[in-house]
Enzyme design. Sequence first.
Site, PDB file in Angstrom:
ATOM      1  N   ASP A 187       6.570  13.380  17.991  1.00  0.00           N
ATOM      2  CA  ASP A 187       7.602  13.713  17.014  1.00  0.00           C
ATOM      3  C   ASP A 187       8.367  14.961  17.474  1.00  0.00           C
ATOM      4  O   ASP A 187       7.787  15.920  17.975  1.00  0.00           O
ATOM      5  CB  ASP A 187       6.961  13.964  15.643  1.00  0.00           C
ATOM      6  CG  ASP A 187       7.968  13.886  14.509  1.00  0.00           C
ATOM      7  OD1 ASP A 187       7.896  12.945  13.711  1.00  0.00           O
ATOM      8  OD2 ASP A 187       8.835  14.792  14.428  1.00  0.00           O
ATOM      9  N   ASN A 217       5.807   6.506   5.666  1.00  0.00           N
ATOM     10  CA  ASN A 217       6.626   6.840   4.501  1.00  0.00           C
ATOM     11  C   ASN A 217       7.605   5.701   4.203  1.00  0.00           C
ATOM     12  O   ASN A 217       8.122   5.066   5.129  1.00  0.00           O
ATOM     13  CB  ASN A 217       7.403   8.138   4.767  1.00  0.00           C
ATOM     14  CG  ASN A 217       6.484   9.325   4.973  1.00  0.00           C
ATOM     15  OD1 ASN A 217       5.459   9.437   4.320  1.00  0.00           O
ATOM     16  ND2 ASN A 217       6.839  10.216   5.890  1.00  0.00           N
ATOM     17  N   GLY A 271       9.649   9.800   1.268  1.00  0.00           N
ATOM     18  CA  GLY A 271       9.997  10.753   2.311  1.00  0.00           C
ATOM     19  C   GLY A 271      10.468  10.119   3.600  1.00  0.00           C
ATOM     20  O   GLY A 271      10.468  10.766   4.650  1.00  0.00           O
ATOM     21  N   HIS A 313       7.601   3.338  11.285  1.00  0.00           N
ATOM     22  CA  HIS A 313       6.867   4.149  12.248  1.00  0.00           C
ATOM     23  C   HIS A 313       5.606   4.668  11.590  1.00  0.00           C
ATOM     24  O   HIS A 313       5.615   5.074  10.441  1.00  0.00           O
ATOM     25  CB  HIS A 313       7.724   5.317  12.753  1.00  0.00           C
ATOM     26  CG  HIS A 313       8.444   6.057  11.677  1.00  0.00           C
ATOM     27  ND1 HIS A 313       9.597   5.577  11.085  1.00  0.00           N
ATOM     28  CD2 HIS A 313       8.175   7.229  11.059  1.00  0.00           C
ATOM     29  CE1 HIS A 313      10.012   6.429  10.170  1.00  0.00           C
ATOM     30  NE2 HIS A 313       9.156   7.435  10.119  1.00  0.00           N
ATOM     31  N   LEU A 314       4.545   4.634  12.355  1.00  0.00           N
ATOM     32  CA  LEU A 314       3.265   5.165  11.918  1.00  0.00           C
ATOM     33  C   LEU A 314       3.153   6.570  12.469  1.00  0.00           C
ATOM     34  O   LEU A 314       3.176   6.775  13.679  1.00  0.00           O
ATOM     35  CB  LEU A 314       2.161   4.269  12.494  1.00  0.00           C
ATOM     36  CG  LEU A 314       0.835   4.052  11.782  1.00  0.00           C
ATOM     37  CD1 LEU A 314       1.004   3.800  10.295  1.00  0.00           C
ATOM     38  CD2 LEU A 314       0.109   2.913  12.475  1.00  0.00           C
TER      39      LEU A 314
END
Length: 114
Positions: free
Chosen positions: A30, A87, A93, A100-101
């Site tokens: 990320d 999310n 959020g 995506h995990l």
Amino acid sequence: MSDCIFCKIAEKKIPAKVVYEDDRAIAFDDVAPQAPVHTLVIPKKHVATVLDITPEDHGLVGHLFKVAATIAKEKGIAEKGFRLVMNTNADGGQSVYHIHLHILGGRAMHWPPG
Ligand code: 5GP
Ligand code: ZN
């Protein structure tokens, strides 16, 4: 999908720190990590939210979890523990509408989440 940032990462049109890739999934760190380990696992196929998963995607979604477990082991957070998050929509959020995990680890997670 042409205007999807994660499709562009999957197609290598936008750079990312890729930590895993196969024919169906790709994982990358990320850009704004919320924990010492914060990696995203995505399908190469564009699926906007968990609400858009179809029966034909079930194997693919299971694969994302298997990839996440592999990465958690490789990054050394499996034994102590980690959190997987997906999310969904505004109150969940979600900011990028390509599923995506999140793999979060390397520190103790809190509950309830914020
Ligand atoms: P969401 O808020 O949708 O659950 O998670 C989206 C995540 O994608 C956020 O944690 C955000 O930091 C990350 N992100 C957004 N744009 C990029 C990007 O261009 N590259 C990478 N590596 N991460 C991104
Ligand atoms: Zn996409």
